[in-house]
Design an enzyme around this catalytic site. Structure first.
Site, PDB file in Angstrom:
ATOM      1  N   CYS A 168      27.599  -0.995  51.733  1.00 54.50           N
ATOM      2  CA  CYS A 168      27.691  -1.636  50.411  1.00 54.50           C
ATOM      3  C   CYS A 168      26.611  -1.086  49.479  1.00 54.50           C
ATOM      4  O   CYS A 168      25.454  -0.955  49.875  1.00 54.50           O
ATOM      5  CB  CYS A 168      27.548  -3.145  50.563  1.00 54.50           C
ATOM      6  SG  CYS A 168      27.727  -4.033  48.992  1.00 54.50           S
ATOM      7  N   CYS A 198      21.312  -6.674  47.923  1.00 55.06           N
ATOM      8  CA  CYS A 198      20.999  -8.053  48.312  1.00 55.06           C
ATOM      9  C   CYS A 198      19.946  -8.022  49.433  1.00 55.06           C
ATOM     10  O   CYS A 198      20.184  -7.437  50.497  1.00 55.06           O
ATOM     11  CB  CYS A 198      22.253  -8.776  48.786  1.00 55.06           C
ATOM     12  SG  CYS A 198      23.633  -8.684  47.614  1.00 55.06           S
ATOM     13  N   CYS A 201      20.842  -8.888  53.162  1.00 60.23           N
ATOM     14  CA  CYS A 201      22.091  -8.407  53.748  1.00 60.23           C
ATOM     15  C   CYS A 201      21.925  -7.117  54.535  1.00 60.23           C
ATOM     16  O   CYS A 201      21.481  -6.092  53.996  1.00 60.23           O
ATOM     17  CB  CYS A 201      23.137  -8.213  52.655  1.00 60.23           C
ATOM     18  SG  CYS A 201      24.754  -7.757  53.326  1.00 60.23           S
ATOM     19  N   CYS A 250      39.097 -16.294  57.471  1.00 63.96           N
ATOM     20  CA  CYS A 250      38.412 -15.693  56.333  1.00 63.96           C
ATOM     21  C   CYS A 250      38.199 -14.204  56.572  1.00 63.96           C
ATOM     22  O   CYS A 250      37.770 -13.799  57.660  1.00 63.96           O
ATOM     23  CB  CYS A 250      37.054 -16.363  56.128  1.00 63.96           C
ATOM     24  SG  CYS A 250      37.160 -18.155  55.979  1.00 63.96           S
ATOM     25  N   CYS A 253      41.311 -17.193  53.442  1.00 62.73           N
ATOM     26  CA  CYS A 253      40.172 -17.056  52.539  1.00 62.73           C
ATOM     27  C   CYS A 253      39.746 -15.595  52.526  1.00 62.73           C
ATOM     28  O   CYS A 253      39.854 -14.903  53.538  1.00 62.73           O
ATOM     29  CB  CYS A 253      39.024 -17.948  53.012  1.00 62.73           C
ATOM     30  SG  CYS A 253      37.514 -17.831  52.009  1.00 62.73           S
ATOM     31  N   CYS A 285      35.280 -21.390  47.184  1.00 60.56           N
ATOM     32  CA  CYS A 285      34.299 -21.578  48.253  1.00 60.56           C
ATOM     33  C   CYS A 285      32.997 -20.975  47.750  1.00 60.56           C
ATOM     34  O   CYS A 285      32.905 -19.755  47.586  1.00 60.56           O
ATOM     35  CB  CYS A 285      34.783 -20.889  49.530  1.00 60.56           C
ATOM     36  SG  CYS A 285      33.608 -20.931  50.899  1.00 60.56           S
ATOM     37  N   ARG A 338      30.147 -26.702  54.574  1.00 58.44           N
ATOM     38  CA  ARG A 338      30.242 -25.828  55.736  1.00 58.44           C
ATOM     39  C   ARG A 338      28.864 -25.485  56.298  1.00 58.44           C
ATOM     40  O   ARG A 338      28.013 -24.943  55.585  1.00 58.44           O
ATOM     41  CB  ARG A 338      30.994 -24.544  55.373  1.00 58.44           C
ATOM     42  CG  ARG A 338      32.387 -24.838  54.845  1.00 58.44           C
ATOM     43  CD  ARG A 338      33.248 -23.577  54.748  1.00 58.44           C
ATOM     44  NE  ARG A 338      34.536 -23.903  54.162  1.00 58.44           N
ATOM     45  CZ  ARG A 338      35.562 -24.451  54.814  1.00 58.44           C
ATOM     46  NH1 ARG A 338      35.450 -24.719  56.100  1.00 58.44           N
ATOM     47  NH2 ARG A 338      36.696 -24.730  54.192  1.00 58.44           N
TER      48      ARG A 338
END
Length: 327
Positions: free
Chosen positions: A55, A59, A62, A99, A131, A191, A263
């Site tokens: 990616c 972040c 991450c 998901c 999801c 979500c 969650r």
């Protein structure tokens, strides 16, 4: 403690809820929870990384960011058939929600997105809530996903608007809000939650909850994540999140967003069964589990372990809804 659904919270009100004596806070949250939800049901969800690593974002938490050296193997988009096989296995082991996550900055209108549309259609035909979390999304792309049968789109705020730039520099907080708005316009449920343990203050945590709780419509699903400290990321040496901070966040989210599914997400691998029980008592009513014992690229309890825990605690997996109105 009243349990009406409000969209006009102040930060001071939310802070006052969070700061209550722990036993009182959990009692209030459990009371609200029982008004809106079956207290003995937990939705079991499976999260599959359909495209891993590489990616371009930065972040700080991450392990899938290409610029960090995390030893995570980059994996191209999985074949549709492979994803559907995972979904079938998840359904057989009690998951009602599947998901799919792709480590993209944003969705691009290309053959990979066409494949994701096929995946959504296929999982929807299995009778599961579908999801996706695919990064930033335009309104047109959201409409395509909705027409394919997507039930929910995950796009976490991560933290407060004020602290956001300390964690991510490759996009801004408004990008998050814009994607959530595009999802809403397309008629997909939202979500959205956040992560604690990023180095944020309690003020930042309350500000994040305030943003969520004062949306015109609350997210149907609110994940509360404890930072999973991934070696090679800037936050790898952050301290472990205190369990009572998790309990307080879950309880506060439950009180200010009573009808949402809260969650218990990342960080469970470092929690004992008793500590997870406190989270359920405080209003959490969903977990992510999986055959691979991972949550995307971080360790997570396996499905057998989770089913045993639910049995021990007198909880049962939520049954699939024929017509799902909340996520």
């Amino acid at each position: 403690m009243t349990a009406e659904i409000r969209h006009d919270w102040t930060k001071e009100e939310i802070q006052a809820i969070y700061d209550q004596p722990l036993m009182e806070l959990v009692y209030q949250a459990a009371t609200v929870h029982r008004r809106y939800h079956a207290a003995d049901e937990v939705q079991v969800c499976t999260l599959l990384s359909i495209k891993t690593g590489g990616c371009p974002e930065d972040c700080s938490y991450c392990g899938q960011a290409a610029r960090y050296h995390t030893n995570i193997k980059v994996q191209a988009l999985l074949p549709v058939e492979t994803v559907l096989a995972h979904a079938k296995k998840a359904r057989e082991t009690g998951s009602t929600r599947f998901c799919m996550a792709a480590a993209w900055r944003e969705v691009r209108d290309n053959r990979d997105f066409d494949k994701v549309i096929e995946m959504v259609k296929g999982v929807n035909e299995l009778g599961m809530e579908v999801c996706c979390t695919l990064g930033m999304l335009t309104e047109e792309q959201a409409v395509r996903l909705q027409e394919a049968g997507l039930h929910a789109y995950n796009h976490n705020l991560d933290t407060s608007e004020e602290y956001y730039k300390e964690i991510i520099s490759t996009r801004n907080f408004d990008n998050r809000i814009n994607t959530i708005n595009n999802v809403r316009k397309a008629g997909i449920t939202v979500c959205s939650g956040g992560i604690i343990g990023l180095g944020e203050t309690h003020h930042d945590r309350m500000a994040m909850l305030l943003t969520l709780a004062n949306m015109p419509k609350h997210p149907e699903s609110v994940p509360v994540n404890a930072l999973a400290r991934v070696k090679g990321t800037p936050l790898e040496n952050n301290p472990k999140v205190d369990i009572w901070d998790m309990v307080r966040m879950i309880a506060t989210a439950r009180i200010v967003m009573p009808a949402s599914v809260v969650r218990l997400s990342a960080g469970r691998i470092e929690m004992s069964e008793a500590e997870q029980a406190w989270c359920f008592m405080a209003g959490a009513n969903s977990i992510f589990t999986g055959e691979r014992q991972t949550l995307l690229v971080t360790p997570n309890p396996g499905v057998d372990e989770d089913m045993q825990m639910l049995q021990t605690l007198g909880l049962k997996p939520m049954e699939a809804r024929k017509e799902a109105h909340s996520c």
